[in-house]
Scaffold this motif. Structure first.
Motif, PDB file in Angstrom:
ATOM      1  N   ALA A 105       0.826  -1.207   0.000  1.00 20.99           N
ATOM      2  CA  ALA A 105       0.000   0.000   0.000  1.00 20.99           C
ATOM      3  C   ALA A 105       0.861   1.257   0.000  1.00 20.99           C
ATOM      4  N   LEU A 106       1.997   1.184   0.708  1.00 18.64           N
ATOM      5  CA  LEU A 106       2.901   2.330   0.757  1.00 18.64           C
ATOM      6  C   LEU A 106       3.701   2.495  -0.534  1.00 18.64           C
ATOM      7  N   GLN A 107       4.000   1.351  -1.169  1.00 19.93           N
ATOM      8  CA  GLN A 107       4.849   1.374  -2.362  1.00 19.93           C
ATOM      9  C   GLN A 107       4.210   0.523  -3.463  1.00 19.93           C
ATOM     10  N   PRO A 108       3.229   1.049  -4.159  1.00 15.86           N
ATOM     11  CA  PRO A 108       2.485   0.268  -5.161  1.00 15.86           C
ATOM     12  C   PRO A 108       3.349  -0.313  -6.273  1.00 15.86           C
ATOM     13  N   GLY A 171       3.375   3.342  15.605  1.00 17.89           N
ATOM     14  CA  GLY A 171       3.914   4.638  16.009  1.00 17.89           C
ATOM     15  C   GLY A 171       3.248   5.780  15.277  1.00 17.89           C
ATOM     16  N   ALA A 172       3.030   5.606  13.964  1.00 13.59           N
ATOM     17  CA  ALA A 172       2.382   6.655  13.171  1.00 13.59           C
ATOM     18  C   ALA A 172       0.944   6.881  13.625  1.00 13.59           C
ATOM     19  N   THR A 173       0.258   5.796  13.963  1.00 12.23           N
ATOM     20  CA  THR A 173      -1.121   5.914  14.447  1.00 12.23           C
ATOM     21  C   THR A 173      -1.162   6.667  15.774  1.00 12.23           C
ATOM     22  N   PHE A 174      -0.275   6.302  16.677  1.00  8.63           N
ATOM     23  CA  PHE A 174      -0.191   6.941  17.989  1.00  8.63           C
ATOM     24  C   PHE A 174       0.029   8.451  17.843  1.00  8.63           C
ATOM     25  N   VAL A 175       1.006   8.832  17.051  1.00 10.62           N
ATOM     26  CA  VAL A 175       1.331  10.244  16.854  1.00 10.62           C
ATOM     27  C   VAL A 175       0.167  10.977  16.184  1.00 10.62           C
ATOM     28  N   THR A 176      -0.478  10.326  15.219  1.00 10.25           N
ATOM     29  CA  THR A 176      -1.602  10.948  14.515  1.00 10.25           C
ATOM     30  C   THR A 176      -2.774  11.194  15.443  1.00 10.25           C
ATOM     31  N   LEU A 177      -3.112  10.185  16.260  1.00  9.41           N
ATOM     32  CA  LEU A 177      -4.242  10.342  17.179  1.00  9.41           C
ATOM     33  C   LEU A 177      -4.005  11.455  18.194  1.00  9.41           C
ATOM     34  N   LEU A 322      -5.410   7.485   6.567  1.00 19.24           N
ATOM     35  CA  LEU A 322      -5.786   8.321   7.706  1.00 19.24           C
ATOM     36  C   LEU A 322      -4.567   8.906   8.426  1.00 19.24           C
ATOM     37  N   THR A 323      -3.512   8.119   8.531  1.00 14.63           N
ATOM     38  CA  THR A 323      -2.323   8.588   9.249  1.00 14.63           C
ATOM     39  C   THR A 323      -1.380   9.392   8.369  1.00 14.63           C
ATOM     40  N   GLY A 324      -1.617   9.343   7.059  1.00 17.28           N
ATOM     41  CA  GLY A 324      -0.725  10.062   6.154  1.00 17.28           C
ATOM     42  C   GLY A 324       0.657   9.436   6.072  1.00 17.28           C
ATOM     43  N   THR A 325       0.757   8.145   6.403  1.00 16.68           N
ATOM     44  CA  THR A 325       2.044   7.456   6.375  1.00 16.68           C
ATOM     45  C   THR A 325       2.531   7.310   4.940  1.00 16.68           C
ATOM     46  N   THR A 326       3.812   7.570   4.735  1.00 18.14           N
ATOM     47  CA  THR A 326       4.412   7.423   3.411  1.00 18.14           C
ATOM     48  C   THR A 326       5.661   6.562   3.504  1.00 18.14           C
TER      49      THR A 326
END
Length: 328
Positions: A105-108, A171-177, A322-326
């Protein structure tokens, strides 16, 4: 002429019969040699230890040796690409997980497709992550860490075993929330996380329970929270992150299962499924997994696991959005 045609036809029928007999014999005798399980995690990490403990049990029900091989790198991508390109004969399986769905999902453009390049066999285990800090960290509770993140935007960082790993997404979810800002520091594998924490190179991390629990119990790390829906018996008095943040995104379980390359023989899929689920039903296996904060589970069938993987693929794509993770 008729006699010659008859003889040729008889010989052809005999040849076809022999081919069918040989094919059936080959299918009936699977596995006739060792089966390799490719583990995309570093030796000594929770998933690696889990598989090495489970290997002998699986070998007993499969009737052949089970060889565990580590192929670490790129958040599990290298192992997935390797297995996707091996012979589809049922003798090489990947310890697949939702990390592979996350990576795609991050790197199609990655040269593997977790949905179309593999045949799911069965899920074998699920595990939450544990929010940990160094035992010498000033953060004694989750609230201490939250306060620091809000007071020092962009100053704290969190470690992971690679971009797209479970530790990264947790970690990304935690920071985003929290609507906070923290730097992600990816390492080559999860075994590097505790070292970075104890050296003070990173401030916090989410590690798979099987990796975190022994390090917490040894006094190397301090657990602040778990991402399971309910507290873990192996970490008494450690709250769930959900109970603190009150958001379902804080509940994150990471699962592991066996995938064979696409076009693997149906008989190999069926026999590996039966052998695996038989081994998983052993009370000793269940206890062994639970001691490491991992729960032994199994799919009702390979088709059911395939449907689960497809649903998980959609779920993690939504979390990434949702988290904007890249991948950068």
């Amino acid at each position: 002429m008729q006699r010659r045609d008859f003889c040729l036809g008889a010989l052809g029928a005999l040849g076809a019969s022999l081919m069918l007999t040989n094919t059936a014999w080959a299918a009936d005798t699977y596995p006739s040699r060792a089966v390799r399980i490719i583990v995309p995690y570093a030796a000594g990490g929770g998933p690696d230890v889990m598989m090495r403990q489970f290997g002998p049990k699986l070998s007993a029900t499969l009737g052949q040796p089970v060889v565990v091989e580590n192929k670490v790198g790129a958040g599990g991508v290298l192992a997935a690409q390797y297995v996707a390109n091996t012979a589809a004969d049922g003798y090489t399986a990947l310890l697949g997980s939702n990390s592979h769905l996350i990576q795609k999902a991050l790197q199609p453009t990655l040269a593997f497709d977790p949905i179309n390049d593999f045949v799911p066999v069965t899920v074998i285990a699920t595990s939450p992550t544990v929010l940990v800090v160094s035992a010498s960290s000033p953060y004694k509770t989750v609230q201490d860490l939250i306060d620091a993140l809000r007071a020092q935007p962009g100053k704290l960082n969190y470690a992971s075993g690679g971009i797209g790993s479970g530790a990264h997404l947790s970690g990304a979810t935690f920071v985003t929330l929290l609507k906070a800002d923290a730097l992600h520091v990816p390492f080559k594998g999860s075994v590097e996380i505790p070292i970075s924490l104890t050296r003070g190179d990173t401030d916090f991390a989410f590690t798979i329970a099987g990796t975190a629990i022994p390090q917490v119990q040894s006094g190397m790390l301090r657990a602040l929270a778990v991402t399971s829906r309910e507290p873990l018996a192996e970490l008494p008095n450690i709250p769930t992150l959900h109970s603190i943040l009150h958001d379902d995104l804080a509940i994150q379980e990471f699962w592991f299962g066996f995938w064979l390359p696409k076009n693997a023989p149906a008989e190999a899929v069926a026999k590996l499924f039966r052998a695996t689920t038989t081994a998983l039903n052993d009370p000793a296996v269940k206890s062994m997994f639970e001691a490491a904060g991992t729960r032994a589970i199994q799919s009702d069938s390979p088709d059911a696991f395939a449907a689960f993987v497809r649903s998980e693929n959609q779920k993690w794509a939504e979390i990434i959005k949702l988290t904007g993770t890249t991948a950068g």
